[in-house]
Design a protein around this motif. Structure first.
Motif, PDB file in Angstrom:
ATOM      1  N   TYR A 148       0.864  -1.183   0.000  1.00 15.12           N
ATOM      2  CA  TYR A 148       0.000   0.000   0.000  1.00 15.12           C
ATOM      3  C   TYR A 148       0.895   1.224   0.000  1.00 15.12           C
ATOM      4  N   SER A 149       0.312   2.374  -0.206  1.00 14.86           N
ATOM      5  CA  SER A 149       1.131   3.579  -0.305  1.00 14.86           C
ATOM      6  C   SER A 149       1.066   4.398   0.975  1.00 14.86           C
ATOM      7  N   ALA A 150       2.109   5.195   1.145  1.00 13.83           N
ATOM      8  CA  ALA A 150       2.088   6.233   2.171  1.00 13.83           C
ATOM      9  C   ALA A 150       1.838   7.556   1.456  1.00 13.83           C
ATOM     10  N   TYR A 151       1.169   8.464   2.138  1.00 16.06           N
ATOM     11  CA  TYR A 151       0.769   9.707   1.468  1.00 16.06           C
ATOM     12  C   TYR A 151       1.227  10.927   2.252  1.00 16.06           C
ATOM     13  N   ASP A 152       1.660  11.920   1.557  1.00 19.07           N
ATOM     14  CA  ASP A 152       2.052  13.171   2.194  1.00 19.07           C
ATOM     15  C   ASP A 152       0.850  14.129   2.165  1.00 19.07           C
ATOM     16  N   TYR A 153      -0.123  13.834   3.024  1.00 15.39           N
ATOM     17  CA  TYR A 153      -1.347  14.642   3.015  1.00 15.39           C
ATOM     18  C   TYR A 153      -1.080  16.109   3.334  1.00 15.39           C
ATOM     19  N   ASP A 154      -0.117  16.316   4.250  1.00 14.05           N
ATOM     20  CA  ASP A 154       0.105  17.684   4.737  1.00 14.05           C
ATOM     21  C   ASP A 154       0.336  18.663   3.606  1.00 14.05           C
ATOM     22  N   ASN A 155       1.067  18.199   2.595  1.00 16.08           N
ATOM     23  CA  ASN A 155       1.434  19.119   1.522  1.00 16.08           C
ATOM     24  C   ASN A 155       0.568  18.974   0.281  1.00 16.08           C
ATOM     25  N   ALA A 156      -0.446  18.131   0.391  1.00 14.61           N
ATOM     26  CA  ALA A 156      -1.297  17.935  -0.784  1.00 14.61           C
ATOM     27  C   ALA A 156      -2.344  19.047  -0.862  1.00 14.61           C
ATOM     28  N   ASN A 157      -2.704  19.380  -2.067  1.00 13.55           N
ATOM     29  CA  ASN A 157      -3.752  20.382  -2.245  1.00 13.55           C
ATOM     30  C   ASN A 157      -4.997  19.804  -2.895  1.00 13.55           C
ATOM     31  N   TYR A 158      -4.869  18.573  -3.369  1.00 13.68           N
ATOM     32  CA  TYR A 158      -6.022  18.001  -4.033  1.00 13.68           C
ATOM     33  C   TYR A 158      -6.014  16.500  -3.794  1.00 13.68           C
ATOM     34  N   ILE A 159      -7.125  15.993  -3.331  1.00 22.34           N
ATOM     35  CA  ILE A 159      -7.222  14.548  -3.127  1.00 22.34           C
ATOM     36  C   ILE A 159      -8.363  14.021  -3.968  1.00 22.34           C
ATOM     37  N   LEU A 160      -8.023  13.051  -4.800  1.00 23.79           N
ATOM     38  CA  LEU A 160      -9.029  12.410  -5.639  1.00 23.79           C
ATOM     39  C   LEU A 160      -9.136  10.965  -5.165  1.00 23.79           C
ATOM     40  N   SER A 161     -10.214  10.695  -4.451  1.00 27.35           N
ATOM     41  CA  SER A 161     -10.351   9.388  -3.820  1.00 27.35           C
ATOM     42  C   SER A 161     -11.339   8.532  -4.597  1.00 27.35           C
TER      43      SER A 161
END
Lengths: 366, 234, 838
Positions: C223-236
């Motif tokens: 599975y992946s790890a995600y850098d949510y803190d610096n993300a500006n757009y999440i496409l789930s």
């Protein structure tokens, strides 16, 4: 004692026994665990029965004051009966209420030690306590033929009855968050409905006396007058009910929706069956008898159910509960609640029947 | 004056109900005795329904109807911090306050259980203690006079803003859910989205006051004039 | 400055409240007595003005309250927790404020821990079955036995089996594996005992599709790890970010942050119904189930045709002009590939016709929405496209997953700021003995048997594990019948697709369950060897892919075990010792699970954690070891490695291939070599041309069952690893959106329901070819008209007093056991069904 009377007293005694057993259960298991009241609908049949009985008691007092203070002399034969019924119904009402309270043992002491002057319930307790005391004094005055006390007592009964009963109305009238009962009309509405209950009960009792004891002239005259009192009380109640409903249906607050939802029942049950039919009966049945007795019986039953509809209705719209609760909360009384009602009704019936059968009430001067 | 208040940021709230569960566990509530609830709504006409939610603790109204109607002053608004509490040694169990509360936040746990078997029977209690599970607040934290911990039978219970926690420390402008963990209401600590702010709403310097100052802050059923100390902000 | 002024404010207020108090005392009202009786404890009035930090002398945190560090068990997220223990009783759980995942917070499930510990239905000691008959309605008639008897019985049985040369007929199946001290021990046991079926994990019933999609494209089977803190757009794509994604707690924290930052990060949720996540997101695209891949391909098409791809990561046309035009094939030579391999071939073979309009018909969303989302995703970055079960529990799961994951490559967020990483592992120390030195001859002679689930054989060549096949294969005796089966944290009788098969299969298998709870599988037990609950045991839990840098937590017992139970790690070690021979020698050298943990912790000596943890004692005190930073970073198409101070070391393509993009080409492959290696198999199973198998592509999902409604079985936020079903607090608030307060409801669109004359609260029959189950209906407009939703949680016939018989029935009874041929992931959400009123 006739056999019929024995059966009647036997039934009532069974009711009392059932009630005592229920009381025992309530104190050992806990009322909340047995009743069908819920977190969101805390007041059920027992409270509405209390209100119904308080209303009837007040009405009895009104009718009786009509005789003693209003100068309607023809009502004199029913005066001691009215006083006794007023006393019995209010005490029975409080019994019904007490058995719903979680911590009954604290009631008396906390009411004295920690009065909350802004609480309608506290004032209700005070006024009704005074009312009961005054009624007892009045009864004693009658038994011991103390004329001046009877006069003063009547005035006191009237005042405390009005104060107590309208305060009871205000218990619901102040509930700003619950539109179905909120408003200055509610205390007045309670008073206006009270007359109906009292007049019906006394008319019923008078009819029954006529039926079982045989008619006498004095009583027949009283019944004739009572018919008029009854019609007047229906008229008052009709006005109060209709206006309450009209206002309720008119207002567009969501908490008033119950008025709309119950409109059909209101029209057919409360108005047509509960008021118009009894009026027709009374208009056409001029003599005391089973026919005439039917009118107050219908009224008393309809009023009993209507009180429940009102008290439960006040709570029926779930307050800000979202999708977790049905918009209209369900409530059907549990066996324990019904048996408390049977209990208190049996108490009224048994004491009154014995008093009547022994001729106790005829001995009292009025 | 100093009054505890709460601001709940509905833009951040994700409806996870961590607040409700943390509250129930912290305060040992029985199922259905929801001192805190997230109210889910499904409103509007068929075809265009709007789905929303908002968390609902006790609103701790400035003009609290419940305290006005209690016949014996068992529930009262604490002058020092404006929290509405209930004294379980005085409460009669008449439930008039439950009737009076316009927000439906007051509970009477001694009713038929929401879930069978009744957890109150599984962890059987006595008259002085409604139920007695192995997990409950320590003895020192349970205080019937403030209505924290497990109630006796036959009384009304309600959210205390976790009085057993907040009272451990004198009034401060803010309660940081991490730094002041032992002094902050459980729901505030629990909120994973950090949507809740708790502090002195009479202190203009506090975070909660600042949030409330923002545009669009509102209170529930404002028309009733109860002036809740819980605000909803965006 | 600010702080001082607020202090002054406080002082003023305090003196005010003192005078108020005096006033009340003088007035002497009853109210004053009532109020002050309480408030004097509070110390507002009774203590002089003091700084904020000084505490009043009463009601301090009670000294006897110990705060024990542990790790939550209610999902694989591994949040560090603080467990409050007073008088030997656990009474409160909060998130560990220092822990990098929990940050002092927990998701709703975390607080259930206390109820899980004190669950009144727990097994209280080892037991054996005395009723030989097995079945739903058979009381096992368990009688308590000693641990010695239990372990001896198991060891004897296993030894006999191995002596007969049938070691492979023992299988150990597990669900949630935590770390080296449980699954690690089990794996070693399997190796030494010599059974290919020890262990069989549950990944194929979990989220294997996402792992395989990633292995096929970026080369990491993870599975992946995600850098949510610096993300500006999440496409789930169907990820239950606010309900079931892990770590739920961490994701919600980040969600809160994304909502707080200015400008607000945008979130788009692709889902098959209005889930909580879809409601809370900025935009939701409600699509036909199983068509996520089509949507992702159309987004890729828009990104390419509009020239919005990240040229520094992907590469560019030689003449720098965009030649991607709908329907037109291109010459691969025109394009300079950088880190994405096979783009032009992918375009030619698949993408060129996959327009937004094409997808709009398949997915049933508007083409405009697709275009807008594609533009937002490509230009509003850093962007992340993520998915797990939602998009992959269909027979076309891996292709859906590859199409989605390819979007990450197109915007170049692999290993970039605000992008995607994989998770680093902790530096564990070596164990006191090396298992390879203890393999005896008997094991070697029995090697070469296929696994009972056929994973890794020609049947399922790309699957790592196929737990859902075990019952079927056992019943068919193909490849062979099992003799003994042991279960750890899995309950396939309830949770596997077509789960009734398991009820048949386990009848003639000797069953050992380690669950502390009376689950359905446990009802088939011949021997129960109950585990400690998580608050009673030591256990290491290296984290799932979360944020990249390595972290490993330690569970420490908050209290002594309440009952006569034993940690699974020790149960295995004890069985191992009793097997004797070389196996016994090894496990004697290992001693016990705490000894294992102490050896693991030795690895921290050379790499102390950021919180100073460098040995077992520190690990126990802090509850975790973590070491920042993540070691790699991609900036503008260049990869850099951490050199101890910064990302200074520029990486060569060979290094990238070794450490990051572990595909044969060393690049992100949109023409997957892994799949091409199995072209014949995939082409047969999916019916696609062998030369096309490598590309992320649209394969229409083959729905299972029959009927006009899609049956979707999501997990909700209160699904506490299967244990939520017996937790009163979980049941109480389980399905909040339709008011499921006492169980579960089938969510149904009002139109669909009314067409079938179904009212709210009516009982209905849900039918597939496997049979029917009953459920209660609630209307929910958030469902599509051809979708019904039945959350996976209830319908237990065992599991404890609150779980048994609660709610709607178990959907797994009617979900066919059909799996994605590539990943082997069971197609839980692919069922079609009929719903009718009873």
């Amino acid at each position: 004692m006739s056999n019929l009377f024995k059966v009647w007293i036997g039934l009532l005694a069974l009711g009392v026994l059932l009630g005592l057993y229920t009381t025992f259960q309530i104190f050992t298991i806990g009322h909340g665990e047995l009743a069908n009241t819920t977190q969101l609908l805390p007041w059920g049949l027992q409270v509405s029965t209390y209100i119904y009985l308080a209303l009837t008691s007040t009405g009895c007092s009104f009718v009786y004051c009509l005789a003693t203070l209003g100068g309607v002399d023809k009502l004199k034969p029913i005066v001691p009966r009215a006083v006794l019924l007023a006393l019995l119904t209010i005490i029975a009402g409080f019994t019904s209420l007490s058995l719903e309270i979680g911590r009954l043992e604290r009631l008396a002491i906390e009411f004295i030690v920690n009065p909350n002057l802004t609480s309608p319930m506290w004032w209700m307790g005070v006024f009704y306590t005074m009312y009961i005391v005054v009624l007892m004094i009045e009864l004693a005055a009658m038994i011991f033929h103390i004329e001046w006390l009877m006069k003063v007592g009547s005035v006191a009964v009237l005042i405390t009855a009005i104060a107590g009963h309208s305060t009871l109305g205000s218990v619901f009238g102040v509930l700003e968050g619950r539109g179905y009962g909120f408003g200055a009309l509610t205390p007045i509405y309670f008073l206006m409905m009270a007359f109906l209950g009292g007049a019906s009960l006394i008319l019923l009792v008078s009819c029954l006396i006529s039926i079982f004891k045989g008619s006498n002239k004095e009583f027949d005259e009283a019944v004739t007058t009572l018919r008029k009192v009854f019609l007047a009380s229906v008229a008052i109640a009709f006005l109060a009910t209709v206006w309450r409903y009209v206002v309720g249906v008119w207002v567009s607050d969501p908490y008033y929706d119950l008025f709309d939802l119950g409109f059909n029942k209101f029209l057919k049950f409360s108005l047509l069956l509960g008021m118009i039919v009894p009026v027709l009966i009374v208009v056409f049945q001029k003599k005391a008898g089973i026919g005439l007795a039917l009118a107050p019986i219908i009224v008393l039953v309809v009023q009993f159910i209507d009180r429940n509809t009102l008290i439960v209705g006040i709570q029926k719209i779930a307050l800000l509960q979202g999708v977790w609760e049905p918009r209209i909360l369900p409530y059907t009384p549990a066996p324990v609640e019904i048996s408390v009602v049977i209990f208190v009704m049996s108490i009224i019936g048994i004491i009154y029947s014995i008093a009547e059968q022994r001729g106790f009430l005829e001995k009292i001067k009025h | 004056m100093s009054r505890w208040g709460m601001a709940i940021d509905l833009a951040k709230c994700v409806g996870c109900q961590a607040c409700s569960v943390a509250c129930s566990m912290e305060n040992t509530r029985v199922p259905g005795e929801n001192w805190h609830k997230v109210i889910f709504m499904n409103e509007g006409e068929t075809g265009t329904k709007k789905f929303t939610w908002y968390p609902r603790p006790c609103q701790h109204c400035t003009e609290a109807p419940c305290t006005k109607v209690c016949p014996v002053r068992a529930t009262w608004k604490r002058k020092e911090d404006g929290v509405v509490l209930i004294n379980w040694y005085k409460c009669l169990g008449c439930r008039y306050c439950v009737m009076a509360c316009p927000y439906g936040v007051r509970c009477y746990p001694e009713v038929k259980p929401l879930l069978e078997p009744d957890i109150k029977e599984v962890y059987h209690g006595r008259r002085a203690k409604l139920w007695d599970p192995p997990y409950q607040l320590s003895r020192e934290e349970q205080d019937g006079k403030r209505g924290t911990g497990i109630p006796p039978k036959g009384v009304v219970t309600k959210c205390t803003f976790c009085a057993h926690r907040t009272d451990r420390k004198e009034m401060t402008p803010d309660r940081d859910p991490v730094k002041d963990r032992d002094f902050t209401p459980a729901c505030v600590i629990a909120c994973p989205a950090s949507a809740r702010y708790f502090g002195d709403i009479d202190n203009p310097e506090s975070e909660v006051s600042k949030r409330v100052e923002r545009k669009g802050a509102y209170r529930l059923r404002e028309e009733l004039g109860t002036k809740p100390q819980v605000f909803y902000v965006k | 400055m600010k702080k001082g002024s607020s202090d002054n404010n406080n002082k003023r207020k305090k003196s005010f409240s003192v005078s108020r108090r005096r006033f009340l005392q003088v007035s002497g009202g009853v109210a004053a007595a009532g109020v002050l009786g309480v408030v004097s404890k509070k110390g507002i009035a009774s203590t002089p003005p003091a700084s904020e930090k000084k505490l009043p002398p009463v009601n301090l945190p009670i000294p006897e309250t110990a705060i024990k560090k542990s790790v939550c068990h209610q999902c694989p997220g591994r949040c560090g927790i603080d467990v409050y223990v007073t008088d030997g009783k656990v009474h409160r759980i909060f998130g560990n404020p220092e822990h990098p995942i929990s940050n002092g917070k927990l998701c709703p499930k975390g607080y259930f821990g206390t109820q899980i510990l004190y669950d009144p239905d727990r097994f209280k000691s080892p037991m054996k079955r005395t009723n030989p008959k097995k079945g739903r309605n058979e009381d096992p008639k368990f009688v308590p036995i000693t641990w010695d008897e239990a372990l001896d019985t198991i060891a004897k049985r296993l030894k006999t089996l191995r002596d007969k040369g049938e070691a492979h007929r023992f299988a150990l199946m597990f669900g949630r594996g935590w770390g080296a001290s449980d699954v690690g021990t089990i794996e070693t046991f399997g190796k030494l005992y010599g059974s290919p079926n020890v262990p069989i994990g549950h990944a194929s019933m979990c989220s294997e599709g996402s792992k395989r999609a990633k292995k096929a494209t970026e080369g990491n089977d993870s599975y992946s790890a995600y850098d949510y803190d610096n993300a500006n757009y999440i496409l789930s794509f169907g990820a239950g970010l606010l309900e079931a994604f892990r770590p739920l707690n961490y994701v919600i924290q980040k969600w809160g942050k994304l909502r707080d930052k200015s400008p607000r990060a945008r979130i788009t949720q692709v889902d098959v119904r209005k889930s909580t996540t879809a409601i809370a997101a900025d935009r939701s695209l409600i699509i036909k189930p199983g068509t996520d891949g089509a949507l992702a391909l159309a987004i890729a098409h828009v990104i390419l045709t509009e020239g919005l791809w990240n040229r520094k990561f992907v590469g560019d046309f030689k003449d720098k002009t965009n030649k991607f035009k709908t329907g037109e094939t291109l010459d691969a030579k025109q394009f300079d590939e950088k880190w994405v391999a096979g783009l032009i071939e992918w375009w030619n073979a698949e993408l060129k016709d996959k327009t937004a309009k094409w997808a709009s018909e398949i997915c049933r969303v508007s083409a405009d929405d697709i275009t807008v989302v594609a533009r937002e995703f490509a230009t509003g970055g850093p962007s992340i496209a993520l998915m797990e079960r939602g998009a992959t529990t269909y027979p076309n799961g891996v292709y859906n997953g590859m199409a989605i994951h390819s979007l990450n490559a197109l915007v170049g967020n692999m290993f970039a700021k605000g992008g995607i990483m994989y998770q680093m592992k902790p530096p564990y120390g070596a164990l006191p003995a090396n298992a390879d030195d203890y393999i005896d001859g008997q094991v070697k002679s029995q090697a070469g048997k296929p696994r009972v689930d056929m994973a890794g054989t020609s049947e399922w060549p790309l699957a790592g594990t196929m737990l859902q096949e075990v019952a079927k294969n056992h019943l068919a005796g193909k490849p062979y019948k099992l003799d003994t089966a042991m279960f750890y944290l899995t309950n396939p009788i309830f949770s596997a697709p077509d789960c009734k098969k398991w009820e048949e299969a386990l009848k003639d298998i000797f069953v050992i369950d380690t669950s502390p709870y009376p689950g359905e599988t446990a009802m088939y037990d011949d021997i129960v060897v109950p585990d400690h609950t998580y608050l009673e045991r030591y256990q290491d839990t290296p984290i799932y892919p979360t944020y990249g840098y390595p972290t490993t937590n330690l569970r420490t017992p908050a209290i002594q075990p309440l009952y006569d139970t034993k940690y699974i790690g020790d149960t295995i070690i004890e069985i191992g010792k009793r097997l004797g021979g070389k196996t016994g020698e090894y496990f004697n050298a290992i001693k016990d699970s705490v000894n294992v943990l102490k050896h693991l912790a030795k690895g921290f000596e050379s790499a102390p954690g950021d919180n100073g943890v460098k040995d077992f004692k520190g690990w126990e005190e802090k509850g975790f070891w973590a070491k920042k930073p993540y070691h790699w970073k991609q900036v503008d198409g260049e990869f850099y490695e951490w050199d101890g101070k910064d990302y200074n070391k520029k990486m060569t393509p060979a290094e990238v291939k070794e450490k990051l993009l572990k595909t044969p080409s060393g690049k992100f492959e949109v023409k997957s070599n892994l799949l091409i290696q199995h072209a014949e198999y995939i082409s047969k199973k999916h019916g696609i041309a062998a030369d096309r198998v490598g590309f992320p592509q649209w394969v229409a999902p083959k729905y299972t069952g029959a009927g006009d409604l899609h049956l979707i079985v999501p997990k909700y936020a209160f699904h506490a690893e299967g244990r939520g079903a017996n937790l009163p607090l979980s049941i109480e608030q389980f399905q909040p959106y339709v008011g499921g307060r006492k169980g579960t409801y089938l969510e149904m669109h009002p139109k669909t329901a009314i067409a079938r004359k179904i009212n709210e609260e009516d009982r209905v029959k849900i039918t597939t070819p496997l049979g029917s189950i009953e459920a209660k209906v609630r209307y929910y407009e958030g469902c599509q008209e051809d979708v019904v939703v039945l959350p996976f949680e209830f319908g237990h016939w065992a599991m404890g007093r609150w779980a048994k018989g609660r709610g709607s029935a178990n959907s797994n009874e009617i979900i066919e056991n059909v799996s994605d041929p590539i990943s082997g992931l069971a197609s839980y959400n692919a069922s079609l069904c009929k719903v009718e009123k009873i």
